[in-house]
Design a protein around this motif. Sequence first.
Motif, PDB file in Angstrom:
ATOM      1  N   GLN A 146      -5.783  -0.040  -4.774  1.00  0.00           N
ATOM      2  CA  GLN A 146      -4.679   0.591  -5.495  1.00  0.00           C
ATOM      3  C   GLN A 146      -4.254  -0.230  -6.704  1.00  0.00           C
ATOM      4  N   LYS A 175      -7.058  -1.493   0.885  1.00  0.00           N
ATOM      5  CA  LYS A 175      -6.317  -0.430   0.179  1.00  0.00           C
ATOM      6  C   LYS A 175      -5.400  -1.023  -0.897  1.00  0.00           C
ATOM      7  N   VAL A 192       0.874  -1.170   0.000  1.00  0.00           N
ATOM      8  CA  VAL A 192       0.000   0.000   0.000  1.00  0.00           C
ATOM      9  C   VAL A 192       0.916   1.226   0.000  1.00  0.00           C
TER      10      VAL A 192
END
Length: 157
Positions: free
Chosen positions: A106, A102, A77
Amino acid sequence: MASYNEQLQQVWHEYEKEKGYLPSTARDACMWGVERGMIAMPELDPFDELAKDMSRALREEYGTDRYGRRYRKNHAVRVTKGGVQYTMWAIMGNAPLDHMRKAFIQRRQQIVGDCVQLDTDVRVYNDLNPEQEPIQVPFDFSPDVEESRLMIEGEAA
């Protein structure tokens, strides 16, 4: 003054021009640029190099679950603290839910960004070459994902 990336791009363009615009490697262009004093060899921080190597090793580590599915063990992350970007790594089985959420978001954003840029590149190429049959790239990956998943599951059986 040109940025570092702009300097490298300039070396690439001059190298390509001298070599007749044939496909080539970035390494060859860098060697050419260093030999001509256009760019300098970088001074490397050994810990930065080790961290890059570790990140690559973490990205390449896979496991197999009890169903025979091959998965990436480590997930990154990107976070910004005090204006500095860091990449935080965690092992899938031990990572907090928020980290994994996350990481997946992403990665998906990277894929979407790549698709948007690919679509733009294809459209520009087609516009630059109107006398040729246009290149078409489909962006519905559902059939590809399903086919690959079935092939992987077939190999595991």
